[in-house]
Write an enzyme that holds these catalytic residues in place. Structure first.
Site, mmCIF file in Angstrom:
data_model
loop_
_atom_site.group_PDB
_atom_site.id
_atom_site.type_symbol
_atom_site.label_atom_id
_atom_site.label_comp_id
_atom_site.label_asym_id
_atom_site.label_seq_id
_atom_site.Cartn_x
_atom_site.Cartn_y
_atom_site.Cartn_z
ATOM 1 N N ILE A 271 0.797 6.995 -5.840
ATOM 2 C CA ILE A 271 0.431 8.528 -6.274
ATOM 3 C C ILE A 271 1.135 9.954 -6.517
ATOM 4 C CG2 ILE A 271 -2.362 9.364 -5.185
ATOM 5 C CD1 ILE A 271 -2.913 6.882 -4.535
ATOM 6 N N ARG B 147 3.752 1.389 -1.249
ATOM 7 C CA ARG B 147 4.462 1.300 -2.404
ATOM 8 C C ARG B 147 3.299 2.241 -3.524
ATOM 9 N NH1 ARG B 147 9.069 0.022 -2.804
ATOM 10 N NH2 ARG B 147 10.277 -1.506 -1.191
ATOM 11 N N LYS B 148 1.812 2.004 -3.577
ATOM 12 C CA LYS B 148 0.832 2.601 -4.242
ATOM 13 C C LYS B 148 0.886 4.581 -3.905
ATOM 14 C CE LYS B 148 -2.149 -1.425 -5.036
ATOM 15 N NZ LYS B 148 -0.894 -2.545 -4.543
ATOM 16 N N ILE B 149 0.570 4.530 -2.531
ATOM 17 C CA ILE B 149 0.686 5.639 -2.365
ATOM 18 C C ILE B 149 1.657 6.637 -2.695
ATOM 19 C CG2 ILE B 149 1.154 7.030 -0.277
ATOM 20 C CD1 ILE B 149 -0.151 5.225 1.663
ATOM 21 N N THR C 91 0.727 -1.020 -0.210
ATOM 22 C CA THR C 91 0.190 -0.369 -0.078
ATOM 23 C C THR C 91 0.605 1.210 -0.347
ATOM 24 O OG1 THR C 91 -1.898 -1.411 1.121
ATOM 25 C CG2 THR C 91 -1.799 1.062 1.083
#
Length: 594
Positions: free
Chosen positions: A325, A320-322, A318
């Site tokens: 973004i 890494r997703k942030i 998560t």
């Protein structure tokens, strides 16, 4: 189409490609795999893609679990759905020579060789299971040539995904597997049976965040069971009572969220997972809900992976997703999850009285759009309420301004008081919480009984008058007993002839239950669950009828009541708050949802 039906179908696919595939790429050759995706009734696109991948890499997808045939069980879900798919009562019934592994074991073969099975054990109790313990090669896999049920439309070969559903290799470059095993005729296998707000709300360090996330993920089932008192398992009651409950803290709205851009993208991804049936996706909703709540309460703008990872509850993937973004303003994962089936299912669920299972049934029948539903493509049938839902789809799925809800209520209230001037009538739901717009109108009706009279029969008279005046236009659900003190009506209404249809619920309750009913139907849903959980931790039971004590529960399943107990508070919200030691909060202070 169920997973067993698709598993039987996939055995005959890809033959021309299989013959051309180099043997070194068939790392699943001689593996008879029973795959469990958690979607037991309808094979989702993810499940179909994974079964395709197994076949392309040389494996045999087994439609029905048979320990004499299966060499590996690959599961993407938790023990209970896994056992349900296997038709077993305990994991101990699985032979030691059949490992239960995660999907990550399959994708480990992309690196040239499958890793050890124990490295990808799905359940710690079965970490010692090893396919090398098989005493012989076992039966040759033999499956039915045909399985009942068909799929309308082709199955698209899309991305293959690992245990976190990250894209591995586009399907166009995937190589097929070895030739299909011989078939024998056999019986058919049995079937196994809103965008985030632009503000940061909620107290810092919400101790019940994980349960609110679960509540949001399970919202549909919660809405279908109004009598639920939100009982949690005893071990969780003890844990949460030590940490405190979010209903004990007033909602504070600072009017600005430093991480709103990140929240919006994660919210969009979470909504896509909500449209999928598998337990795997359900827990992704749970995880993203936790992260969103943590970000909403975080006092500092997140600018790096390290900062995101430092937040409690935010894991590596998560974070890494942030980071993506933050760096790009986009999240590629959204495009991968936005598959055609998800878009169709989401549209179908917007039809009144259509849940996820009906939506998937329609999709598997070949429906892709609302026009397909209107044309009854694939021979689907619609209930009378679903027909209304299709006809007024746009109206039902658009939110109304607060002013419009107030105007409609102000037309209904005087009509009700003409029938009986002693009626207590109140608007509830998001309107009472002060929202700027509303999805529907919720109206509570009751009557004091000091003069020996009640509101019995009022709902019938009111609905008749509202129909005559064309304020209510369509009925969606009518009470079983119009003369009872408890009654629920659902329908469509409108402000005038030029206005959209709007959803309306009218609820009648006994006068002594008005406080509990106001509390329950005002919400929000997350606050309601929190206060019911707290009531349970204190030995009470709270629902829309009141706060009960002396409720005896089954020690093996606390959701089952052995005795109903008796009411100690129900007439006002204030008395319920006081007994539960919850500080009084106005309706607009009870917003907890992400």
């Amino acid at each position: 189409m169920t997973p067993p039906e698709y598993a039987a179908k996939v055995l005959t696919k890809f033959q021309p490609l299989l013959d051309r595939t180099p043997p070194r790429k068939l790392f699943l050759k001689d593996k008879n795999i029973f795959y469990i995706g958690g979607d037991l009734k309808f094979a989702s696109k993810t499940t179909r893609d994974k079964m395709d991948f197994v076949r392309k890499k040389g494996g045999t997808v087994v439609p029905v679990y048979d320990p004499s045939i299966v060499t590996h069980i690959v599961t993407d879900t938790t023990p209970i759905p896994t056992l349900k798919a296997l038709a077993l009562k305990s994991l101990t019934e699985i032979p030691d020579h059949i490992p239960t592994v995660l999907w990550s074991w399959i994708t480990s073969g992309n690196r040239g060789k499958l890793e050890f099975e124990w490295m990808h054990a799905a359940f710690s109790s079965r970490i010692d299971a090893d396919s090398s313990k098989r005493s012989s090669k076992g039966k040759e896999a033999q499956f039915p040539r045909q399985v009942a049920g068909t799929v309308s439309g082709g199955v698209t070969n899309s991305s293959v995904i690992d245990d976190d559903h990250h894209p591995q290799t586009p399907s166009s470059s995937l190589h097929p597997s070895s030739a299909a095993p011989p078939f024998s005729s056999a019986a058919n296998p049995p079937q196994r049976t809103r965008h985030a707000s632009q503000q940061c709300n909620g107290p810092e360090g919400d101790p019940l965040a994980e349960y609110y996330a679960l509540a949001a993920a399970d919202q549909e089932s919660a809405e279908s069971n109004d009598s639920s008192d939100g009982e949690m398992p005893m071990d969780e009651v003890v844990k949460q009572s030590r940490r405190g409950f979010t209903c004990d803290q007033r909602n504070t709205d600072n009017g600005h969220c430093l991480n709103q851009g990140i929240i919006d993208k994660l919210q969009e991804l979470m909504e896509l997972h909500k449209e999928k049936l598998s337990d795997h996706d359900r827990w992704r909703v749970f995880s993203y809900s936790k992260t969103i709540r943590a970000l909403r309460n975080h006092p500092v703008q997140i600018k790096s992976y390290e900062q995101a990872r430092a937040i409690k509850g935010v894991g590596d993937k998560t974070a890494r997703k942030i980071e993506e973004i933050i760096q790009t303003g986009e999240l590629r994962r959204i495009d991968w999850e936005k598959t055609p089936d998800v878009e169709s299912i989401k549209n179908f669920k917007g039809i009144y009285d259509v849940g996820p299972h009906t939506a998937y049934q329609w999709y598997n029948a070949g429906c892709r759009t609302l026009d397909d539903v209107k044309a009854r493509k694939g021979g689907i049938t619609l209930t009378p309420t679903q027909k209304i839902g299709v006809e007024y789809y746009d109206d039902i799925n658009s939110r109304m301004p607060r002013s419009e809800a107030e105007q409609i209520f102000n037309k209904i209230k005087p009509i009700a008081l003409e029938i009986d001037p002693m009626l207590f009538i109140e608007i509830m739901g998001s309107f009472r919480r002060g929202k700027a717009d509303c999805g529907d109108i919720d109206i509570l009706i009751t009557r004091p009984t000091h003069d020996g009279k009640t509101h019995a029969g009022v709902i019938r008279s009111l609905l008749t008058e509202l129909h005559v005046r064309q304020i209510i236009t369509e009925d969606l659900a009518t009470p079983d007993n119009f003369d009872g003190l408890e009654a629920t009506y659902r329908g469509l209404c409108r402000l005038d002839f030029r206005s959209r249809r709007r959803r309306i619920d009218i609820l009648a309750v006994p006068y002594e239950s008005r406080g509990a009913a106001l509390l329950y139907y005002t919400g929000d849903d997350i606050f309601n669950r929190a206060i019911r959980y707290k009531a349970g931790s204190m030995g009470y039971s709270l629902n829309q009828r009141g706060l009960f004590t002396a409720v005896a529960r089954d020690p093996n399943d606390r959701r089952k009541k052995l005795t109903k107990g008796y009411v100690i508070a129900s007439e006002t919200e204030e008395e319920i708050f006081k007994i539960l030691n919850v500080p009084w909060q106005e309706p607009h202070e009870r917003v907890r949802a992400v």
